[in-house]
Every structure is written in structure tokens, then in C-alpha cells.
Scaffold this active site. Sequence first.
Site, PDB file in Angstrom:
ATOM      1  N   SER A   1      34.159  41.039  41.807  1.00 21.02           N
ATOM      2  CA  SER A   1      33.212  40.860  43.353  1.00 21.02           C
ATOM      3  C   SER A   1      31.690  40.723  43.209  1.00 21.02           C
ATOM      4  CB  SER A   1      33.421  41.941  44.172  1.00 21.02           C
ATOM      5  OG  SER A   1      34.900  42.273  44.272  1.00 21.02           O
TER       6      SER A   1
HETATM    7  N1  SAH Z   1      37.132  45.160  41.810  1.00 18.67           N
HETATM    8  C1  SAH Z   1      37.503  44.086  41.136  1.00 18.67           C
HETATM    9  C2  SAH Z   1      38.084  42.995  41.907  1.00 18.67           C
HETATM   10  C3  SAH Z   1      38.734  42.061  41.440  1.00 18.67           C
HETATM   11  S1  SAH Z   1      39.912  40.888  42.330  1.00 18.67           S
HETATM   12  C4  SAH Z   1      36.338  43.444  40.252  1.00 18.67           C
HETATM   13  O1  SAH Z   1      35.071  43.220  40.933  1.00 18.67           O
HETATM   14  O2  SAH Z   1      36.556  42.880  39.067  1.00 18.67           O
HETATM   15  C5  SAH Z   1      41.113  41.778  42.943  1.00 18.67           C
HETATM   16  C6  SAH Z   1      42.179  42.277  42.096  1.00 18.67           C
HETATM   17  O3  SAH Z   1      43.305  42.663  42.838  1.00 18.67           O
HETATM   18  C7  SAH Z   1      42.937  41.061  41.133  1.00 18.67           C
HETATM   19  O4  SAH Z   1      42.560  41.382  39.877  1.00 18.67           O
HETATM   20  C8  SAH Z   1      44.254  41.367  41.617  1.00 18.67           C
HETATM   21  O5  SAH Z   1      44.986  40.864  40.593  1.00 18.67           O
HETATM   22  C9  SAH Z   1      44.412  42.649  42.209  1.00 18.67           C
HETATM   23  N2  SAH Z   1      45.501  42.831  42.977  1.00 18.67           N
HETATM   24  C10 SAH Z   1      46.090  42.145  43.952  1.00 18.67           C
HETATM   25  N3  SAH Z   1      47.320  42.664  44.811  1.00 18.67           N
HETATM   26  C11 SAH Z   1      47.216  43.936  44.037  1.00 18.67           C
HETATM   27  C12 SAH Z   1      48.214  44.883  44.160  1.00 18.67           C
HETATM   28  N4  SAH Z   1      49.084  44.915  45.108  1.00 18.67           N
HETATM   29  N5  SAH Z   1      48.289  46.017  43.386  1.00 18.67           N
HETATM   30  C13 SAH Z   1      47.170  46.226  42.595  1.00 18.67           C
HETATM   31  N6  SAH Z   1      46.073  45.321  42.166  1.00 18.67           N
HETATM   32  C14 SAH Z   1      46.345  44.006  42.983  1.00 18.67           C
END
Ligand code: SAH
Length: 214
Positions: free
Chosen positions: A61
Site C-alpha cells: 500500500s
Molecule cells: N498490507 C499489505 C497489503 C497487501 S495487498 C502491504 O502493504 O504489503 C492485500 C493482501 O491481502 C494481498 O497480499 C492478498 O493476497 C491478501 N488477501 C486477500 N484476500 C485475503 C483473505 N481472505 N485472507 C488473507 N489475505 C487476503
Amino acid sequence: MKFGRLREKMVSTQIEARGIYDQRVLEAMRKVPRHFFVSEALQDQAYGDFPLPIGEGQTISQPYIVAEMTQALELTEDDRVLEIGTGSGYQTAILAELVHRVYTIERVRKLLITARKILDQLKYHNVVAKCSDGTLGWPEESPFEAIIVTAGAPKIPDAFVEQLTVGGRLVIPAGNRFSQALLKVVKHEDGVRQINLGGCRFVKLIGNNGWKEE
Ligand code: SAH
């Protein structure tokens, strides 16, 4: 130190300048080396004002949104926080600077393995991580003082509200596939109160209580 200077500039121009005031959040953002959480090829862009790809179609993000969501959680040191969507592990590290223990769930194993490695390298020993569907929360470890969801949901899964303490805070983007509202939900004895922090755009929260896999 090149990255140190870039990080300082990121905090002053992107985060403080846009009104983030929680000193503990600003301190954590000054400390955590964001460039560790992206691939080598993208390290020079790690302190830019935008999200970056982390593989598997996912993103780390934008720094400001990390700060905004973290401030909205109103964390104190003794809190236990649940994070859904570990991704790169950057938000996890920010949380780990601020609270006693962080529980984090990621559905893509490959991302979780990489994130875990970096968090271990940076000695964040207060992070408990698992690979599963985060839309179910983590009932065995609940209740949590705060829950942060870093992927966009079609609606707020009941499990998250159920797994909050009374007085607990949930921050979650909810809306359609293209844009969401960043919601802050506070649980009270007699129900929940919700405020809209503004528009945002996240990758999809995929799972039982989220979007169906395509
Ligand atoms: N906070 C992270 C954001 C990553 S993007 C950062 O800044 O790096 C969001 C993430 O949520 C992705 O890696 C995706 O695989 C994960 N995601 C999506 N659905 C999910 C679920 N049901 N349970 C766990 N993770 C999930």
C-alpha cells in the site's frame, strides 16, 4: 544514508504534511525500512507516494494510506491487533512497532513466506502469522482491540465485529471492485458506530466472507 533520507522525506512531505498527527505512528514510519519489503528492482521507488507491485497480482500500500489506517486504529502498547492481508509485511512491521502482539493472516502462501523472512530478519518477534482465509478472522485468538483489513471487501464480514473487544476498532475498505470507502467501525456495548474516512482503492479481499475467487 540514502534510504534513511528518503524515508525522512516520505514522512514529512507525504504523511505529516497531509495531517497525520499521531507521534507514535510517525515514529514507526520513520523507523521501518520500507525498501526491505519490495523487490530489489523497486527499492529506489520504495519511498514514493504510491503503491508498488509485490508479485502475485498484489501491492504494497501507499505509505500515506498505511499511516492513515494505523492512526485510525488508535493503538496503545498493550493492544493485540489482527491484520488481514499481510502482503509484503510492511504494514505488519509498522503495527509490530506499536503494540504488544500482531496476528496477521495472508491467503497467498508465497507472499507470507517472503514477508515472514523479512520480519524475522528485522527481528519483529511479536508477529504471529498464518496462511488462511482471513475473512473468517482468527477466532481462537480473539477478541482483538483492533482489526485492520488491507484488501477491499464487498461488505463488512460479521466475524470481524464479533472478534473485537467492546471499545475495539476495525478499519476496513468496503465497496465495489473498483473503489471503496475506508470505514472505521467502533464496537460499543449496544452496537457499532461507523465513520467513513474517505475513498480508496485496494486489491480484492478474496474468501468465504469476501469476493469469490475468479
Ligand atoms: N498490507 C499489505 C497489503 C497487501 S495487498 C502491504 O502493504 O504489503 C492485500 C493482501 O491481502 C494481498 O497480499 C492478498 O493476497 C491478501 N488477501 C486477500 N484476500 C485475503 C483473505 N481472505 N485472507 C488473507 N489475505 C487476503
